[in-house]
Scaffold this motif. Sequence first.
Motif, PDB file in Angstrom:
ATOM      1  N   UNK A 702      42.569   3.699  -4.118  1.00 32.33           N
ATOM      2  CA  UNK A 702      41.227   3.588  -4.714  1.00 32.33           C
ATOM      3  C   UNK A 702      40.167   3.492  -3.626  1.00 32.33           C
ATOM      4  N   UNK A 703      40.494   2.749  -2.543  1.00 38.71           N
ATOM      5  CA  UNK A 703      39.602   2.674  -1.383  1.00 38.71           C
ATOM      6  C   UNK A 703      40.411   3.082  -0.161  1.00 38.71           C
ATOM      7  N   UNK A 704      39.895   4.046   0.597  1.00 38.06           N
ATOM      8  CA  UNK A 704      40.605   4.518   1.777  1.00 38.06           C
ATOM      9  C   UNK A 704      39.735   4.349   3.011  1.00 38.06           C
ATOM     10  N   UNK A 705      40.388   4.268   4.144  1.00 33.85           N
ATOM     11  CA  UNK A 705      39.676   4.079   5.413  1.00 33.85           C
ATOM     12  C   UNK A 705      39.237   5.423   5.982  1.00 33.85           C
ATOM     13  N   UNK A 706      38.562   5.349   7.107  1.00 35.34           N
ATOM     14  CA  UNK A 706      38.276   6.559   7.869  1.00 35.34           C
ATOM     15  C   UNK A 706      39.577   7.085   8.477  1.00 35.34           C
ATOM     16  N   UNK A 707      39.550   8.325   8.905  1.00 35.33           N
ATOM     17  CA  UNK A 707      40.710   8.899   9.586  1.00 35.33           C
ATOM     18  C   UNK A 707      40.539   8.673  11.081  1.00 35.33           C
ATOM     19  N   UNK A 708      41.377   7.826  11.634  1.00 32.57           N
ATOM     20  CA  UNK A 708      41.301   7.479  13.055  1.00 32.57           C
ATOM     21  C   UNK A 708      42.241   8.388  13.832  1.00 32.57           C
ATOM     22  N   UNK A 709      41.681   9.187  14.722  1.00 36.47           N
ATOM     23  CA  UNK A 709      42.462  10.153  15.492  1.00 36.47           C
ATOM     24  C   UNK A 709      42.744   9.614  16.890  1.00 36.47           C
ATOM     25  N   UNK A 710      43.986   9.805  17.324  1.00 40.01           N
ATOM     26  CA  UNK A 710      44.418   9.337  18.643  1.00 40.01           C
ATOM     27  C   UNK A 710      45.068  10.506  19.380  1.00 40.01           C
ATOM     28  N   UNK A 711      44.673  10.677  20.650  1.00 40.89           N
ATOM     29  CA  UNK A 711      45.292  11.714  21.481  1.00 40.89           C
ATOM     30  C   UNK A 711      45.980  11.039  22.653  1.00 40.89           C
ATOM     31  N   UNK A 712      47.243  11.399  22.860  1.00 36.75           N
ATOM     32  CA  UNK A 712      48.049  10.829  23.934  1.00 36.75           C
ATOM     33  C   UNK A 712      48.432  11.962  24.875  1.00 36.75           C
ATOM     34  N   UNK A 713      48.124  11.800  26.160  1.00 40.56           N
ATOM     35  CA  UNK A 713      48.479  12.807  27.162  1.00 40.56           C
ATOM     36  C   UNK A 713      49.608  12.289  28.045  1.00 40.56           C
ATOM     37  N   UNK A 714      50.550  13.186  28.365  1.00 39.91           N
ATOM     38  CA  UNK A 714      51.693  12.844  29.214  1.00 39.91           C
ATOM     39  C   UNK A 714      51.432  13.437  30.596  1.00 39.91           C
ATOM     40  N   UNK A 715      51.392  12.578  31.601  1.00 36.95           N
ATOM     41  CA  UNK A 715      51.113  13.029  32.970  1.00 36.95           C
ATOM     42  C   UNK A 715      52.420  13.436  33.635  1.00 36.95           C
ATOM     43  N   UNK A 716      52.514  14.717  34.022  1.00 36.72           N
ATOM     44  CA  UNK A 716      53.739  15.226  34.632  1.00 36.72           C
ATOM     45  C   UNK A 716      53.575  15.274  36.133  1.00 36.72           C
ATOM     46  N   UNK A 717      54.720  15.098  36.875  1.00 37.98           N
ATOM     47  CA  UNK A 717      54.655  15.203  38.338  1.00 37.98           C
ATOM     48  C   UNK A 717      55.732  16.117  38.908  1.00 37.98           C
ATOM     49  N   UNK A 718      56.652  16.619  38.080  1.00 41.76           N
ATOM     50  CA  UNK A 718      57.701  17.521  38.596  1.00 41.76           C
ATOM     51  C   UNK A 718      57.183  18.948  38.649  1.00 41.76           C
ATOM     52  N   UNK A 719      57.847  19.809  39.458  1.00 38.48           N
ATOM     53  CA  UNK A 719      57.376  21.176  39.656  1.00 38.48           C
ATOM     54  C   UNK A 719      57.444  21.982  38.366  1.00 38.48           C
ATOM     55  N   UNK A 720      58.586  21.873  37.686  1.00 34.91           N
ATOM     56  CA  UNK A 720      58.747  22.695  36.486  1.00 34.91           C
ATOM     57  C   UNK A 720      57.720  22.280  35.439  1.00 34.91           C
ATOM     58  N   UNK A 721      57.523  20.973  35.324  1.00 35.60           N
ATOM     59  CA  UNK A 721      56.533  20.524  34.355  1.00 35.60           C
ATOM     60  C   UNK A 721      55.147  20.990  34.747  1.00 35.60           C
ATOM     61  N   UNK A 722      54.909  21.016  36.069  1.00 34.30           N
ATOM     62  CA  UNK A 722      53.590  21.443  36.518  1.00 34.30           C
ATOM     63  C   UNK A 722      53.331  22.900  36.144  1.00 34.30           C
ATOM     64  N   UNK A 723      54.345  23.749  36.345  1.00 32.55           N
ATOM     65  CA  UNK A 723      54.169  25.155  35.977  1.00 32.55           C
ATOM     66  C   UNK A 723      53.927  25.298  34.478  1.00 32.55           C
TER      67      UNK A 723
END
Length: 879
Positions: A702-723
């Motif tokens: 009957x009563x709803x909240x706002x839509x709270x959006x969250x963005x999570x970033x994964x920091x990579x340090x390996x070569x393959x991940x970097x490519x």
Amino acid sequence: GEICAFKIHGQEMPFEAVVLNKTSGEGRLRAKSPIDCELQKEYTFIIQAYDCGSGLGGTNWKKSHKAVVHIQVKDVNEFSPTFKESVYKATVTEGKIYDSILQVEAIDEDCSPQYSQICNYEIVTTDVPFAIDRNGNIRNTEKLNYDKQHQYEIMVTAFDCGQKHAKEDVLVRVNVKPVCKPGWQDWNKRIEYKPGSGSIPLFPSIHLETCDGPVSSIHTTIELQTNYIGKGCDRETYSEESLQKLCGASSGAIDLLPSPSATTNWTAGLLMDNNDMIFKFDGKQGAKIPDGIVPKNLTDQFTITLWMKHGPSPGLRAEKETILCNSDKTEMNRHHYALYVHNCRLVFLLRKDFDQADTFRPAEFHWKLDQICDKEWHYYVVNVEFPVVTLYMDGTTYEPYLVTNDWPIHPSHIAMQLTVGACWQGGEVTKPRFAQYFHGSLASLTIRPGKIESQKVISCLQACKEGLDINSLESLGQGVKYHFNPSQSVLVMEGDDIENINQALRKVSYINSRQFPTAGVRRLKVSSKVQCFGEDVCISIPDIDAYVMVFQANEPKITISGMDHFARPAAQFETERGVILLPDIRIVSTVTKMEHPVDLKERDKANKPVVLEETLHNLDFCDILVIGTELDPERECLELDHVELQGKHLHATNSTAGYSIYGVDSMRNYEQVLRQIRYRNWYTAATFDRKFRVKCSELNGRYTSNEFNLEVNILHSSNSNFMDHVNHMIVEPQFLQSVHHPEGSISDVHNSVVPSVATVVIIICVSILIFIVTLGIYRIRTAHQHSSADSEGSKENEMDWDDSALTITVNPMEKYEKPHQPEEESEEEDVEDEEEDTTSAESDESEEEEEEEVIVQKGDKRNATRQEQLEWDDSTLPY
């Protein structure tokens, strides 16, 4: 021989006589001064005549005999009538015709009967139901009505017989008194109720008028009629599962009429009421409960609960109307257990399966109750402890008036079909179909295998949030008896003293404990019966018909806030605990109230001041939804330690689409649980970011909240991940060409793509990476020796992050800055380190950098431009 004088004998007569002719003796009588009839109407005196014989002295003259003169004064109509009173008053009782209500009287000061008598009276005021006669008697020409007019004011004038009317009319005031009608006095038809007001008195000034009748006792019933609101009154519109938990019911109840959803789709085709999870059955619909929802074989103990509103069955020959039915799916039409209505009787059928004992057993239990067909909501609970079956209706126990025995059902391997609203006829010759349809409304139909419910829980589940109440019970006095029905919608009072009953009724109040009650009208009916001393026919008291107007509550605005953007190293996501998603989430609810200005001048202004007030209330679910592709259960998940739910009215379900927490509980408890939800990803190579959305609800949406959006970033340090990350950035073609030509000048590349330092750094890093891979292990060691001297300088010069676009690139050269690694390490180990996602060097590196996190707020994100990339201190890079 002549007449010389006339003489009048009498005291101070206002007349004189004069001689007109001495010879003839003629004279005249005249007034010496004005004559006033009002002072003296007539005069009588003696007159004598004298001759002239004795000279002027008149001593010896001769006088005539005495003549009597009688004078009457003729009146002039000089005075107007005047009334004796300045105002005349009278009181009459309504509904009667009077011969004379009162008499007015006028007088006239004229002296004659013609002018001093009042010949006529007249009513000057027009269009009044009164008349007056010539004697001044006023009467009414029609029956007067107190409700129509309490008082009449009329002007009356008078006429004397000379038709001269009074100078001033007189005011006649006639008060109409209501005829004494026995009944309740001084009550308001409309009572207003604002949400959160607690308990308000319904009739604070009421009293009973008995018209002096000899009353010996009085019996009063106050009824709050709410059968048209939701499930018969204002009840919380939470899901049945939440209500069961709130009331402390034992777990395991299966909701057979849940709100339609992806997992509970069997109710999708049924007619529904808005918001209240009420299902209407019009005699044409039934629902099949899927296999596996309810156990096939119920034990000797189970409970069926439901809300039902049902009227008399249509048609002359009433058929069975099925509420719940478990029958053969195919081949035959045997009913294994069923709950149905038949001719305003509630019947529960339970056929036990055949076992060793082939004996008669109780199979049908019948209850005959008026409420089954009164078209109002009632709460039914069927507690089965075979062979005893007990019915609770609105919290009151009812034993069956009839129990029919039957043989057990012979064993067979035919599957069974459980249905709601109709019964499945699987053995029909032409085509299996539904039959014995239900006509009415059902809600919260549950079955709980293996348990029966306690009286306390049953009372809680059917409890109403609104009802009648009595303020200060102790002051009612000993002379008044009272009784509430279970739902507190009916209050009965009885006493022998009228004043005690008056005081008791003034304390009766309305209460609604819902924070957000259903707005609208609640009807009130007060009926009374009176007994009199020694009277065969006693007075009758009319019923009171009033209503409570419940206003709309100020709707809450539920707001979710917190950190909506962060980045962490991949190693943290790969740990056993993962990363906490919502460490600082906050849920706040506010209501907007209009402030009513006191100053009248301010009232005219269009913009009234608005006040925001924080309010506390419950929530009933919060969902964390995954935006984009669903979670891959092979490599990532959302987790919550279920110990966090202990001591709270909360449950949780997990899926690849997100995490759902549900149950009626406070916003603080929801916050505590949400702050413990973690995101794990044990194969971060393929994931660079994840987006989530949080949404909460109160009162089943009957009563709803706002839509709270969250963005999570994964920091990579390996070569393959970097490519992979470079590809993820969707690099332009010119950039890819420049990667394959590392010998090209940096300035040329910089001009051909985006003119920013970050682009230059990326090109240099990729060039070095390809160069290292091509030349092999020897080239790697060379690069390691070259860079070890500068490693401390690069550590001191920390990375300058641009928080706006959150495109994060890690220096690949730091991968190989391992001052503590022994040189004897084998080439194979080096290659393995190069390919693995997480290495000891990466872990050390993250510790040295104190696991630097990047947090970006929404405002910064909007204003950012794509050109602002990461700025590297490239002075230490060997290239």
